[in-house]
Design an enzyme around this catalytic site. Structure first.
Site, mmCIF file in Angstrom:
data_model
loop_
_atom_site.group_PDB
_atom_site.id
_atom_site.type_symbol
_atom_site.label_atom_id
_atom_site.label_comp_id
_atom_site.label_asym_id
_atom_site.label_seq_id
_atom_site.Cartn_x
_atom_site.Cartn_y
_atom_site.Cartn_z
ATOM 1 N N GLU A 35 -20.304 -24.591 -5.221
ATOM 2 C CA GLU A 35 -20.370 -25.290 -6.500
ATOM 3 C C GLU A 35 -21.218 -26.556 -6.418
ATOM 4 O OE1 GLU A 35 -17.281 -27.058 -9.889
ATOM 5 O OE2 GLU A 35 -16.525 -26.465 -7.918
ATOM 6 N N GLU A 77 -11.689 -25.508 -17.279
ATOM 7 C CA GLU A 77 -11.433 -26.578 -16.319
ATOM 8 C C GLU A 77 -11.720 -27.914 -17.000
ATOM 9 O OE1 GLU A 77 -12.190 -26.886 -11.589
ATOM 10 O OE2 GLU A 77 -13.904 -27.438 -12.829
#
Length: 281
Positions: free
Chosen positions: A155, A256
């Protein structure tokens, strides 16, 4: 295209945190979701007692929620840490100790996506040394994931919130994923495309989607600014997800984002209830 046909999963490490961990799966189910994801829940314990793992597994199963994503141990999240695998010494040792534990827990719940946060730069340590350590540990994670038929995710975070984290562009995260695949020959390491982080970095999200959808293993969303629910900022999340589908991405999309100054169940008004349940497959 809106949000139709998008498979949403709720991150229980940022939503429903007003509740104890073991109560969050049932709360997500009550809000209409059947798929959830988690950061590593035990921030100081890469190898928690079996009883703690069993209790979380039972809570997920009893709620009827499917675990679709799990972070490897990454230190204090939320907090100052941004991963552990590139940090020499105790932190990378904790990461290595966690790899098989996390993979085993994921496998027991049918979870097939494991996020490996890279870790911050460390004063006094050559970045090349950290990158070499990271590649070694990511290869370890990729091999463990391969044993359970899972994908490792790499990520990119955003520079303002994570100034010591080296992967702050889509290209840098994809490059690391490709290095791991080359080192292992497994091809099971992919890009985690977090549209919030990339937006904060000023990237052209449409260009990122078109260029990297084929090597993306998971997507996460939050609006910008503020990291709130879609509709609280300036991102056209529906259009972006539509572009992702057009580019060929049909995987999970993790919610998220922060719920704001309200209990988490109130943070889903943007999404029609009929679109919340995730498909069974």
């Amino acid at each position: 295209m809106g949000y139709t046909d998008t498979r949403f999963t709720v991150n229980l490490s940022i939503l429903f945190t007003e509740l104890p961990l073991l109560e969050r799966p049932a709360a997500a189910a009550a809000a209409g979701f059947t798929a959830v994801e988690l950061w590593w829940p035990w921030v100081s314990a890469p190898t928690p007692d079996a009883a703690e793992l069993d209790a979380l597994r039972t809570a997920l199963n009893d709620a009827g929620t499917r675990l679709t994503g799990l972070n490897f141990y990454a230190g204090q999240l939320p907090g100052p840490d941004r991963g552990a695998l590139s940090v020499p010494g105790e932190e990378s040792e904790r990461f290595r100790a966690n790899v098989d534990v996390a993979a085993g827990f994921a496998a027991s719940l049918g979870c097939r996506a494991l996020n490996a946060l890279y870790g911050n730069r460390v004063d006094g340590v050559d970045p090349a040394v950290q990158d070499e350590l990271a590649l070694t540990n990511l290869a370890l994670a990729a091999r463990a994931a391969d044993r359970i038929g899972a994908t490792v995710l790499v990520e990119a975070l955003n520079r303002p919130e994570s100034p010591r984290y080296p992967l702050v562009s889509a290209a840098s995260a994809v490059e690391v994923a490709e290095q791991v695949n080359a080192a292992t020959g497994l091809r099971n390491t992919k890009f985690l495309m977090d549209l919030y982080h990339l937006s904060v970095n000023g990237e052209d999200l449409g260009e990122v989607i078109d260029r990297y959808a084929a090597v993306t293993g998971h997507v996460q969303i939050a609006d910008n600014p503020g990291r709130g629910a879609p509709g609280t900022g300036a991102l056209d999340c529906a259009a972006l997800l539509g572009r992702l589908r057009k580019a060929g991405y049909d995987g999970w999309v993790g919610l998220e984002y922060k719920p704001g100054d309200r209990p988490s169940p109130g943070a889903f008004a943007w999404l029609p209830a009929a679109l919340r349940p995730a498909p069974a497959s």
